[in-house]
Enzyme design. Structure first.
Site, mmCIF file in Angstrom:
data_model
loop_
_atom_site.group_PDB
_atom_site.id
_atom_site.type_symbol
_atom_site.label_atom_id
_atom_site.label_comp_id
_atom_site.label_asym_id
_atom_site.label_seq_id
_atom_site.Cartn_x
_atom_site.Cartn_y
_atom_site.Cartn_z
ATOM 1 N N LYS A 3 11.674 -18.243 0.788
ATOM 2 C CA LYS A 3 11.911 -17.311 -0.452
ATOM 3 C C LYS A 3 13.635 -17.905 -0.212
ATOM 4 C CE LYS A 3 13.327 -12.715 -3.622
ATOM 5 N NZ LYS A 3 13.061 -11.685 -3.064
ATOM 6 N N LYS A 53 8.280 -18.906 -2.384
ATOM 7 C CA LYS A 53 8.970 -19.159 -3.439
ATOM 8 C C LYS A 53 10.049 -19.074 -4.119
ATOM 9 C CE LYS A 53 10.763 -14.738 -5.960
ATOM 10 N NZ LYS A 53 10.909 -12.873 -5.506
HETATM 11 C C1 PBG Z 1 12.830 -9.189 -4.742
HETATM 12 C C2 PBG Z 1 12.757 -10.484 -5.655
HETATM 13 C C3 PBG Z 1 12.947 -11.105 -6.279
HETATM 14 C C4 PBG Z 1 11.776 -11.632 -7.376
HETATM 15 C C5 PBG Z 1 11.312 -10.568 -7.028
HETATM 16 N N1 PBG Z 1 11.198 -9.561 -5.985
HETATM 17 C C6 PBG Z 1 13.902 -11.371 -6.914
HETATM 18 C C7 PBG Z 1 15.532 -11.630 -6.704
HETATM 19 O O1 PBG Z 1 16.206 -10.669 -7.328
HETATM 20 O O2 PBG Z 1 15.695 -12.272 -5.051
HETATM 21 C C8 PBG Z 1 12.407 -12.371 -8.517
HETATM 22 C C9 PBG Z 1 10.746 -12.585 -9.764
HETATM 23 C C10 PBG Z 1 11.099 -14.072 -10.422
HETATM 24 O O3 PBG Z 1 12.108 -14.462 -11.057
HETATM 25 O O4 PBG Z 1 9.909 -13.926 -10.948
HETATM 26 N N2 PBG Z 1 12.788 -8.264 -4.413
#
Ligand code: PBG
Length: 325
Positions: free
Chosen positions: A196, A249
């Site tokens: 991520k 991601k």
């Molecule tokens: C963090 C989380 C994030 C997303 C899903 N869960 C990112 C973040 O703020 O670091 C992002 C998903 C998206 O952008 O669609 N729990």
């Protein structure tokens, strides 16, 4: 080679039926996981301004939403919660009556055939907006693990079919696996957000989930977009710790990483087609600058071509509709 001295690649492209015969990658409805944002409160069904077509819904609207997905042929959802109360420990994340726990119970009761994925993180629940406990401006690793384990176990208790930890603390897969096993949930798989990146593509999600960090950024725990080898190290340790699925991601700018992870690790690979990727296309399509259907299908197909088995996407309903046509 024929007598012209060159190869005739166009032979296989001549008609749609020929093209269909040689098509290497197919996007299907079974590939799709649809993200939903469930909010505390009553009578709420509100569009997220930066994500046209995506809504915050309160529990009364959840059954209709799930029936709609079922009718479209979508088999899986990932649930994000937006609580009313936030505190330094993110206690609504692991509360038995937390919004996500309530939503999961309701979905499993009414539409049991849907596979429910629970996003396991603290950032929507902490007042500082970070994904773990904070001390002197630092996000603490090991003390945060305990809270993540509590969150995962409470989500499994509520009936989640898959636990998806997204917080990027080191050791979260090992800790959550152990916690789930000890609580009697050894059958519940972990879909790890293994790779991520600290990405600007999350902007619209943070509006949607009210989860922007209140100070600093997430670069001390999410990965540097410049790094590739580090992605392999992350995926390798998650596999060792017991991950059942691996997530990369965001998706669009990281197709090279997906391919590399897929070639090296033999686990189902999930692409997270994140909010910024969604909003950019929506904005362009609303201006009439691109053909939304064609561009979305091309983009999601390219994720599968890069090695993704599954795609978490806000376009899931549209894609299912197009595939049903
Ligand atoms: C963090 C989380 C994030 C997303 C899903 N869960 C990112 C973040 O703020 O670091 C992002 C998903 C998206 O952008 O669609 N729990």
């Amino acid at each position: 080679m024929d007598n012209t001295g060159f190869k005739r690649h166009r032979r296989l492209r001549r008609t749609e039926s020929l093209r269909a015969l040689v098509r290497e990658t197919k996007l299907t409805k079974e590939d799709l996981i649809y993200p939903i944002f469930v909010v505390e409160g009553e009578g709420i069904r509100k569009e997220v301004p930066s994500m046209p077509g995506v809504h915050h819904i309160s529990l009364e609207y959840l059954n209709d939403e799930m029936k709609e997905l079922e009718a479209l042929g979508i088999r899986s959802v990932i649930v994000f919660g937006v609580p009313k109360e936030k505190d330094a420990q993110g206690s609504q994340a692991y509360c038995e009556h937390g919004i996500v726990q309530q939503a999961i119970r309701q979905i499993k009761k009414n539409v049991p055939s849907l596979a429910v994925v629970a996003d396991t993180c603290l950032c929507q629940y902490t007042d500082h907006g970070h994904c773990g406990l904070v001390e002197n401006g630092e996000v603490l690793n090991d003390p945060s693990l305990e809270l993540l384990v509590k969150t995962a176990v409470s989500q499994a208790e509520a009936g989640a079919d898959i636990i998806a930890p997204s917080n990027m603390m080191d050791g979260f897969v090992a800790a959550i696996r152990k916690g789930l096993d000890e609580a009697g949930y050894s059958q519940i798989p972990i879909m790890s957000y293994a790779v991520k990146y600290a990405s600007a593509f999350y902007g619209p999600f943070r509006d949607a989930a009210h989860s922007s960090p209140q100070f600093g950024d997430r670069k001390a725990y999410q990965m540097d977009p410049a790094n590739r080898q580090e992605a392999i190290r992350e995926a390798a340790s998650d596999m060792e710790e017991g991950a059942d699925f691996l997530i990369v991601k965001p998706a669009l700018s990281y197709l090279d990483i997906m391919r590399e992870v897929k070639d090296r690790f033999h686990a189902p690979l999930v692409a997270y087609n994140v909010s910024g990727e969604y909003s950019m296309i929506k904005a362009a399509a609303m201006n009439g600058w691109v053909n939304e259907q064609e561009i979305v299908m091309e983009k999601l197909t390219s994720m599968k071509r890069a090695g993704a088995d599954l795609i978490i996407t806000y376009f899931a309903k549209d894609v299912a509709e197009w595939l049903n046509e």
